[in-house]
Design a protein around this motif. Sequence first.
Motif, PDB file in Angstrom:
ATOM      1  N   ASP A  24       8.257  -4.126  21.825  1.00 10.36           N
ATOM      2  CA  ASP A  24       7.676  -5.368  21.316  1.00 10.36           C
ATOM      3  C   ASP A  24       8.546  -6.587  21.626  1.00 10.36           C
ATOM      4  N   ASP A  25       9.778  -6.366  22.052  1.00  7.91           N
ATOM      5  CA  ASP A  25      10.700  -7.486  22.251  1.00  7.91           C
ATOM      6  C   ASP A  25      11.201  -7.560  23.690  1.00  7.91           C
ATOM      7  N   LEU A  26      10.293  -7.370  24.637  1.00  9.85           N
ATOM      8  CA  LEU A  26      10.681  -7.329  26.047  1.00  9.85           C
ATOM      9  C   LEU A  26      11.318  -8.646  26.485  1.00  9.85           C
ATOM     10  N   ALA A  27      10.773  -9.777  26.060  1.00 10.49           N
ATOM     11  CA  ALA A  27      11.330 -11.079  26.472  1.00 10.49           C
ATOM     12  C   ALA A  27      12.769 -11.219  25.997  1.00 10.49           C
ATOM     13  N   GLU A  28      13.064 -10.792  24.759  1.00 14.84           N
ATOM     14  CA  GLU A  28      14.428 -10.880  24.237  1.00 14.84           C
ATOM     15  C   GLU A  28      15.366  -9.968  25.016  1.00 14.84           C
ATOM     16  N   GLN A  29      14.862  -8.776  25.409  1.00 10.38           N
ATOM     17  CA  GLN A  29      15.701  -7.862  26.191  1.00 10.38           C
ATOM     18  C   GLN A  29      16.051  -8.475  27.544  1.00 10.38           C
ATOM     19  N   ILE A  30      15.093  -9.152  28.162  1.00 12.33           N
ATOM     20  CA  ILE A  30      15.361  -9.781  29.460  1.00 12.33           C
ATOM     21  C   ILE A  30      16.350 -10.930  29.297  1.00 12.33           C
ATOM     22  N   ASP A  31      16.179 -11.740  28.260  1.00 13.18           N
ATOM     23  CA  ASP A  31      17.136 -12.824  28.012  1.00 13.18           C
ATOM     24  C   ASP A  31      18.538 -12.279  27.803  1.00 13.18           C
ATOM     25  N   GLU A  32      18.633 -11.165  27.074  1.00  7.12           N
ATOM     26  CA  GLU A  32      19.945 -10.586  26.792  1.00  7.12           C
ATOM     27  C   GLU A  32      20.602 -10.027  28.052  1.00  7.12           C
ATOM     28  N   ILE A  33      19.846  -9.314  28.894  1.00 10.83           N
ATOM     29  CA  ILE A  33      20.456  -8.758  30.101  1.00 10.83           C
ATOM     30  C   ILE A  33      20.855  -9.873  31.065  1.00 10.83           C
ATOM     31  N   ARG A  34      20.087 -10.961  31.105  1.00  8.61           N
ATOM     32  CA  ARG A  34      20.492 -12.114  31.912  1.00  8.61           C
ATOM     33  C   ARG A  34      21.857 -12.639  31.453  1.00  8.61           C
ATOM     34  N   LEU A  35      22.022 -12.778  30.133  1.00  4.16           N
ATOM     35  CA  LEU A  35      23.281 -13.283  29.606  1.00  4.16           C
ATOM     36  C   LEU A  35      24.413 -12.293  29.838  1.00  4.16           C
ATOM     37  N   LEU A  36      24.118 -11.000  29.739  1.00  2.00           N
ATOM     38  CA  LEU A  36      25.134  -9.986  30.041  1.00  2.00           C
ATOM     39  C   LEU A  36      25.600 -10.098  31.490  1.00  2.00           C
ATOM     40  N   VAL A  37      24.653 -10.244  32.409  1.00  2.00           N
ATOM     41  CA  VAL A  37      25.004 -10.332  33.828  1.00  2.00           C
ATOM     42  C   VAL A  37      25.841 -11.578  34.092  1.00  2.00           C
ATOM     43  N   ARG A  38      25.441 -12.709  33.502  1.00  2.00           N
ATOM     44  CA  ARG A  38      26.231 -13.932  33.675  1.00  2.00           C
ATOM     45  C   ARG A  38      27.614 -13.791  33.048  1.00  2.00           C
ATOM     46  N   SER A  39      27.685 -13.095  31.912  1.00  2.00           N
ATOM     47  CA  SER A  39      28.969 -12.874  31.261  1.00  2.00           C
ATOM     48  C   SER A  39      29.895 -12.025  32.127  1.00  2.00           C
ATOM     49  N   ALA A  40      29.305 -11.163  32.955  1.00  2.00           N
ATOM     50  CA  ALA A  40      30.097 -10.329  33.862  1.00  2.00           C
ATOM     51  C   ALA A  40      30.519 -11.088  35.116  1.00  2.00           C
ATOM     52  N   GLY A  41      29.982 -12.290  35.308  1.00  2.11           N
ATOM     53  CA  GLY A  41      30.374 -13.099  36.455  1.00  2.11           C
ATOM     54  C   GLY A  41      29.446 -12.996  37.642  1.00  2.11           C
ATOM     55  N   ALA A  42      28.276 -12.390  37.474  1.00  6.19           N
ATOM     56  CA  ALA A  42      27.329 -12.263  38.576  1.00  6.19           C
ATOM     57  C   ALA A  42      26.203 -13.285  38.425  1.00  6.19           C
ATOM     58  N   GLU A  43      25.454 -13.456  39.488  1.00  3.76           N
ATOM     59  CA  GLU A  43      24.331 -14.387  39.505  1.00  3.76           C
ATOM     60  C   GLU A  43      23.025 -13.603  39.530  1.00  3.76           C
ATOM     61  N   VAL A  44      22.136 -13.913  38.608  1.00  5.46           N
ATOM     62  CA  VAL A  44      20.831 -13.258  38.572  1.00  5.46           C
ATOM     63  C   VAL A  44      19.909 -13.973  39.553  1.00  5.46           C
ATOM     64  N   CYS A  45      19.451 -13.264  40.568  1.00  5.18           N
ATOM     65  CA  CYS A  45      18.570 -13.892  41.552  1.00  5.18           C
ATOM     66  C   CYS A  45      17.127 -13.403  41.438  1.00  5.18           C
ATOM     67  N   SER A  46      16.881 -12.329  40.684  1.00  5.95           N
ATOM     68  CA  SER A  46      15.514 -11.850  40.533  1.00  5.95           C
ATOM     69  C   SER A  46      15.461 -10.835  39.395  1.00  5.95           C
ATOM     70  N   VAL A  47      14.304 -10.784  38.721  1.00  4.56           N
ATOM     71  CA  VAL A  47      14.068  -9.776  37.685  1.00  4.56           C
ATOM     72  C   VAL A  47      12.813  -9.000  38.059  1.00  4.56           C
ATOM     73  N   VAL A  48      12.965  -7.707  38.249  1.00  5.10           N
ATOM     74  CA  VAL A  48      11.843  -6.823  38.572  1.00  5.10           C
ATOM     75  C   VAL A  48      11.408  -6.122  37.298  1.00  5.10           C
ATOM     76  N   GLN A  49      10.129  -6.287  36.936  1.00  5.58           N
ATOM     77  CA  GLN A  49       9.602  -5.674  35.721  1.00  5.58           C
ATOM     78  C   GLN A  49       8.524  -4.654  36.077  1.00  5.58           C
TER      79      GLN A  49
END
Length: 393
Positions: A24-49
Amino acid sequence: MMSGAERRAAAERAVIVQLDFGSDDLAEQIDEIRLLVRSAGAEVCSVVQGRRHAPDAATYAGKGKVEEIAAELAAHAADLVIFNHELSAGQERNLERALQCRVIDRTSLILDIFAQRAKSSEGKLQVELAQLEHLATRLVRGWTHLERQTGGIGLRGPGETQLETDRRLLGIRVRTLKGRLARLERQRGVQRKARARGEVLSVSLVGYTNAGKSTLFNALTHAGVYAADQLFATLDTTTRKLWLPEAGHIVVSDTVGFIRKLPHSLVAAFHATLEATAEADLLLHVVDSASPARDDQVADVNQVLAEIGADGVPQLLVLNKLDLTGLPPAVERDEYGRISRVRVSAIGGQGLPLLREALAEIALLKTGGMRRGSSGAAVLLAVDRHLDSDGSP
């Protein structure tokens, strides 16, 4: 020295994979993984769902989705795929073979962030232990050039495969790390017993990562702990004394932030640090009151607290980030007059005097209860672990 632009140019480019199994919270999960990736120092260039009833046994995502991921890799010149799921070792290998690039899962990503953030010697030991225990599940027969060689001086006989050597050396290192962490845990236990004998209220800040724990800790104690708008900005537990005019000194500890599906290897490795949380007199459960996922975050934190045996410790909910919600600071009590919640803004300072008053009241009850032989802080709080839809009582 690289400039900021050069560092950004050198950052890995990642394709995120987020599959929906009926959440039920797919949008929040995507927002969180984006922030995790940025926190690791990488750049998010695409999200495949994609949506599935169950993970594919071989590749987790299925053949068609793997082809879509490969197309996104090529289109964005990405060099890394990150699944916001836990992959088996076989699935990881199959994906790397099909995509011809590095593939990591959520656990590996969080471990990488922890490795970057750990500053103290104990924190580094804990992260290394978690990484090695995760690596132990990933060892494969990749060193066939040394397997059971039969010719040449020093190489006769059945010998030992490289895989067996890797496992043996890894096991030795794991035992060494566990021994060193156990010694540190005993030392900290002695310190905690000394504080308990002194009848000093012990308070641990807990909460979902990025809820503002370290900012609140700094605002209360002026400790100067690193705080940033990123996940797991700080890992190492910091303890400071806080003087309350009405009650004297209390001891406040800032701990590592929690997150949904926190890897069990991390919970185990950070057991020594998290044990201080279980032995605290009071948990300040810091909640991002502006987050739409705050109820789920409160539940995730309470789940981890249960795993480490801290679910029985009294909690005081601190609804943080009022500067983003517009609600006024306040201390909330139940019908019996017991403290249930405090609304504050750690970054703006609103409500902090009220929080200090609440802590002083709890500290006085604890010391009075200890002198009378009662349970003290165990009866102070009416713990409300569910927030209303608007974040208000």
